[in-house]
Design an enzyme around this catalytic site. Structure first.
Site, PDB file in Angstrom:
ATOM      1  N   ASP A   1       0.855  -1.177   0.000  1.00  0.00           N
ATOM      2  CA  ASP A   1       0.000   0.000   0.000  1.00  0.00           C
ATOM      3  C   ASP A   1       0.901   1.241   0.000  1.00  0.00           C
ATOM      4  O   ASP A   1       2.113   1.139   0.205  1.00  0.00           O
ATOM      5  CB  ASP A   1      -0.887  -0.039   1.249  1.00  0.00           C
ATOM      6  CG  ASP A   1      -1.856   1.115   1.307  1.00  0.00           C
ATOM      7  OD1 ASP A   1      -2.383   1.480   0.247  1.00  0.00           O
ATOM      8  OD2 ASP A   1      -2.073   1.645   2.404  1.00  0.00           O
TER       9      ASP A   1
ATOM     10  N   THR B   1      -0.053   4.836   1.479  1.00  0.00           N
ATOM     11  CA  THR B   1      -0.167   5.656   2.681  1.00  0.00           C
ATOM     12  C   THR B   1       0.097   4.836   3.943  1.00  0.00           C
ATOM     13  O   THR B   1      -0.563   3.828   4.187  1.00  0.00           O
ATOM     14  CB  THR B   1      -1.565   6.297   2.779  1.00  0.00           C
ATOM     15  OG1 THR B   1      -1.811   7.030   1.585  1.00  0.00           O
ATOM     16  CG2 THR B   1      -1.650   7.218   3.979  1.00  0.00           C
TER      17      THR B   1
ATOM     18  N   ASP C   1      -1.622  -1.169   6.156  1.00  0.00           N
ATOM     19  CA  ASP C   1      -1.837  -0.723   7.527  1.00  0.00           C
ATOM     20  C   ASP C   1      -3.265  -0.291   7.834  1.00  0.00           C
ATOM     21  O   ASP C   1      -3.577   0.067   8.957  1.00  0.00           O
ATOM     22  CB  ASP C   1      -0.895   0.440   7.854  1.00  0.00           C
ATOM     23  CG  ASP C   1      -1.311   1.726   7.160  1.00  0.00           C
ATOM     24  OD1 ASP C   1      -1.925   1.629   6.082  1.00  0.00           O
ATOM     25  OD2 ASP C   1      -1.022   2.812   7.688  1.00  0.00           O
TER      26      ASP C   1
END
Length: 841
Positions: free
Chosen positions: A530, A532, A729
């Site tokens: 991912d 961000t 996350d």
């Protein structure tokens, strides 16, 4: 919080029910489990309850029921009258047996997976000593250094001399107890085995001086007498294990040891008492039978030596967990109405204000409310450089404060702290089984029966084709085959490496959920990541807001009000930015978070939209021409841009930046060197994703992906035969993390993401993925080395013991040498696994 106590005086089911009922009535106690079989009470408390309070609930000091800590000294004998008997019935005397300290025990060979036992003992499958699982919920008591009879539950001063009470050190660990027990037996075994060995070997001395003192017949009786303590005391446990293995048909190493030494011992007794029943081949020139008391004693003593060395080595394999447990301090300073008081760490409650002084360990998880400092977090993250902390920053239990004092508020206590969760995760992972263990299990299932068959064949072949004395050669070599075979070396090869590897990972800030993750991580060839919070810092900030239609402060206030209901990091950035501008917030109606697109809601009947182009198109906002060029220009610089719309009309945009982590470039470069494709998948737009991918030199990237798109993309890669790891996350990453062969969660992310992953990086850094990859490679290489040692040892050792080298080189292997080799085979496997503790990752 779970606590384990010893309760003396429970003699029946009625006692058990009464104790449970009395303890359940105590405030802050939510659940009580009583076991009269081992006099144990497991109590769950919302906050710690003093021991004296528990004793008072059971009737006070004079009650028949006495509650104490597992590690405390035994109380005096208590006359425990059964509550089921009449007053005139006989009373029974009960004294707590401290040989089995309360806790969980597991087999080091993981014979039954992650199954644990409540008491110490032998594994019912392989017969090995069960190992105690380190635990973090032991309650600390305090004593006076001058008056050790003074024992209190909390810090304070001695009522006799006034000295400060000090924490009591826990009694010797179960590992040390096992080692000391075996060492005691080893001394007894050596005391009697060495004379037996000297008597037996004296035959090699010309004009044997011992025969000038007594005839051989009498020396045989002395050997027999000296063998009895070795067989029936020091090493009797091996025969018990062998018998259990045969009765339960869980054939193991002790089956072979028991059969081999048992046959030699019984043969020697019969040969000494009834020499006439044996053929001449078994007899000496003097007419006495060749006896094997020395072989029995020496073999058993050498096996005991192997067990002793294993016990010492086992304590080191779980060293990482024990070191983690030591990180937690025993005391903390609580501040109440400006007054500081030292309390036990077990008495800390949520929302307590704590003072952390220079050099002290942080007692629980929380955040700084007053002051600044530098914190050494290396024991949690693996990073040696201290981290600067200020007000509102999070701090974790077990980390070490620098040179300044600060106040903190307790947010997570007991088992909720990060340190406790790490200990639990490491412990669980250490007891898990790697898929490669399945091969070992298949071999081990047939190992012992095959060895017994080989032993029988060895005897028959020597009897039929060997030189004289044929029967003696056949007998000795058959026993050597039984003794040298070592299924334990095979069984220990995988779990020992896994245990040490998992502990090593914890020190590096890489938390591994199970052994399967270690094996799969070594095989990954694609990493999906991912953007961000994974590649970037995950701390976005608003760079600017551009409003084409309306008042800037008014528009900012509306989108900030909208974002107050969102959990996304970008939303937090907008809210924080608005607060610095001191704008007014409004009530929002009909709020809706559109996954992967943005948010929307009504403010004073005005529909407000904040999100990407997909959200605008979904809601029927068509006109982008006025600001699209500016938006694209910002995106091409790697920034995230969200459109702002009011009543289906675009009124402006907001630009958010999230810095790329300094370590991301290094980590991605290293992974690509190892042949791993690194692909970024993000919900952000094409232009922003392209700019980030170019800066990081990624293999590929996918932009504008929703959670279901990420999930499908991983499935497509797996269908192509790829082994896929996914790093993320956020909540929207959870489905993809669960689908991937290896889900890697950033420890800085959400609990949902961490729960879905097989590996968690405490620091939340891509460099941790490199560490995890290198660690998994090192562990798998170590496992393969162990399996090679174990297989080659048995493949070479058994034929030599059977005598295949005798026709060529005249070499035979005595049962005593075979026992020595067998004992050290398991130790060598453990020693090789321990090398993982020192490797550089």
């Amino acid at each position: 919080m779970n606590y384990t106590y010893t309760v003396e005086g429970i003699t029946c089911s009625g006692c058990e029910a009464k104790v449970k009922d009395d303890l359940s009535k105590v405030e802050h106690i939510t659940k009580v489990d009583i076991s009269k079989e081992n006099n144990q009470a497991v109590i769950i408390m919302s906050q710690h309850v003093k021991l004296e309070t528990l004793q008072k609930a059971l009737g006070g000091k004079n009650s028949k029921y006495q509650i104490s800590l597992p590690n405390s000294k035994p109380t005096s004998e208590i006359k425990a009258e059964s509550c089921c008997s009449s007053d005139k019935g006989e009373s029974t005397t009960h004294q707590h047996n401290h040989s089995n300290e309360a806790g969980k025990y597991y087999c080091p060979m993981r014979c039954e997976g992650d199954k644990t036992y409540d008491k110490a003992g032998d594994c019912p499958v392989c017969g090995m000593d069960l190992v105690k699982e380190p635990t973090s919920n032991q309650i600390t008591q305090y004593t006076c250094p001058m008056h050790p009879e003074i024992v209190e539950d909390e810090p304070g001063s001695c009522p006799i001399c006034g000295m400060d009470l000090v924490p009591m050190e826990p009694s010797d660990s179960e590992d040390n107890k096992t080692y000391e027990r075996l060492w005691h037996k080893m001394k007894i075994a050596m005391l009697f085995t060495i004379p037996i060995f000297i008597i037996s070997m004296s035959d090699m001395i010309p004009n044997n001086p011992l025969y000038q003192i007594m005839e051989l017949e009498y020396w045989n009786w002395i050997q027999f007498a000296f063998t009895l303590p070795v067989v029936f005391y020091a090493c009797w446990m091996f025969f018990e294990r062998a018998w259990k293995s045969i009765v339960n048909w869980n054939l193991n190493m002790f089956t072979l040891i028991g059969i081999g030494t048992g046959v030699a011992f019984l043969f020697s007794i019969v040969g000494m008492l009834f020499p006439e029943v044996f053929p001449a081949q078994f007899k000496t020139e003097n007419g006495t039978v060749h006896l094997y008391f020395e072989a029995t004693a020496v073999v058993l003593t050498l096996v005991l030596l192997g067990q002793l060395l294993e016990a010492k080595a086992h304590s080191r394999t779980s060293g990482a967990i024990k070191e983690l447990l030591k990180l937690a301090p025993k005391e903390a300073t609580v501040v109440v109405d400006g007054v500081e008081k030292v309390i036990s760490i077990h008495n800390i409650k949520k929302d307590d204000i704590l003072r952390v002084k220079p050099g002290e360990k942080i007692p629980v998880d929380g955040k700084i409310t007053e002051g600044t400092s530098t914190i050494d977090e290396s024991m949690i993250t693996g990073e040696p450089i201290p981290v600067d902390k200020k007000e509102e920053d999070k701090v974790s239990a077990g980390t070490i404060n620098g040179t300044k004092s600060f106040l903190m508020i307790a947010e997570k206590v007991g088992s909720e702290t990060l340190l406790s969760q790490i200990v639990q995760m490491v412990s669980d992972a250490s007891r898990s089984r790697a898929p490669i263990q399945n091969l070992v299990d298949k071999v081990a299932k047939y190992f012992v029966p095959i060895v017994v068959v080989i032993s029988v064949i060895t005897f028959i072949v020597w009897w039929q084709f060997g030189p004289e004395p044929k029967l003696v050669y056949g007998f000795v070599n058959a026993i050597a085959v039984l003794i040298i075979a070592c299924p334990c070396a095979l069984g220990l090869a995988t779990p020992m490496s896994v245990m040490v590897g998992v502990g090593k990972g914890a020190k590096l800030g890489v938390l591994i959920k199970n052994a399967e993750a270690i094996e799969k991580m070594d095989k990954i060839d694609v990493l999906i990541t991912d953007k961000t919070g994974t590649i970037t810092e995950g701390k976005p900030s608003v760079e600017k807001i551009v409003v084409k239609d309306g008042d800037e402060k008014d528009v900012l206030g509306k989108i900030a009000s909208l974002n107050q209901s969102s959990e996304h990091p970008l939303a937090t950035a907008v809210v924080n930015f608005a607060k610095t501008k001191e704008v007014a917030f409004s009530n929002v109606a009909d709020f809706d978070s559109v996954t992967g697109k943005g948010v929307k809601g009504s403010i004073n009947q005005e529909l407000i939209l904040l999100g990407n182009k997909s959200l605008m198109e979904q809601e029927g906002v068509a006109d982008f021409s006025a600001i699209e060029k500016e938006v694209i220009a910002e995106q091409q610089l790697g920034k995230t841009v969200s459109y702002i719309a009011s009543n289906n009309k675009v009124v402006g945009f907001i630009t958010i930046t999230d810095a790329i982590k300094k370590t991301s470039v290094e980590a991605i470069t290293e992974l690509k060197k190892q042949g791993v494709e690194v692909i970024m998948i993000t919900g952000d737009n094409e232009n922003t994703a392209k700019a980030v991918a170019a800066e990081l030199n990624l293999t590929d990237f996918k932009a504008g992906f929703l959670p279901q798109d990420k999930l499908q993309y991983i499935k497509d890669l797996q269908a192509q035969g790829k082994v896929v790891a996914m790093a993320g996350d956020g909540i929207n990453d959870a489905p993809a993390l669960a689908q991937a062969d290896i889900g890697i969660a950033m420890g800085t992310g959400t609990d949902v993401a961490i729960e879905s992953a097989k590996i968690t990086l405490v620091k939340g850094d891509l460099q941790g993925i490199v560490k995890a990859k290198n660690l998994s490679h090192a562990v798998m290489r170590n496992i393969k080395q162990n399996l090679f040692f174990a297989f080659i040892y048995n493949v070479v050792g058994i034929p030599i013991a059977a005598g295949v080298l005798f026709p060529i080189l005249g070499i035979l292997l005595s049962p005593m040498i075979a026992a020595l080799a067998m004992s050290f085979s398991s130790v060598s496997v453990i020693a090789n696994a321990l090398r993982l503790r020192t490797i550089k990752i």
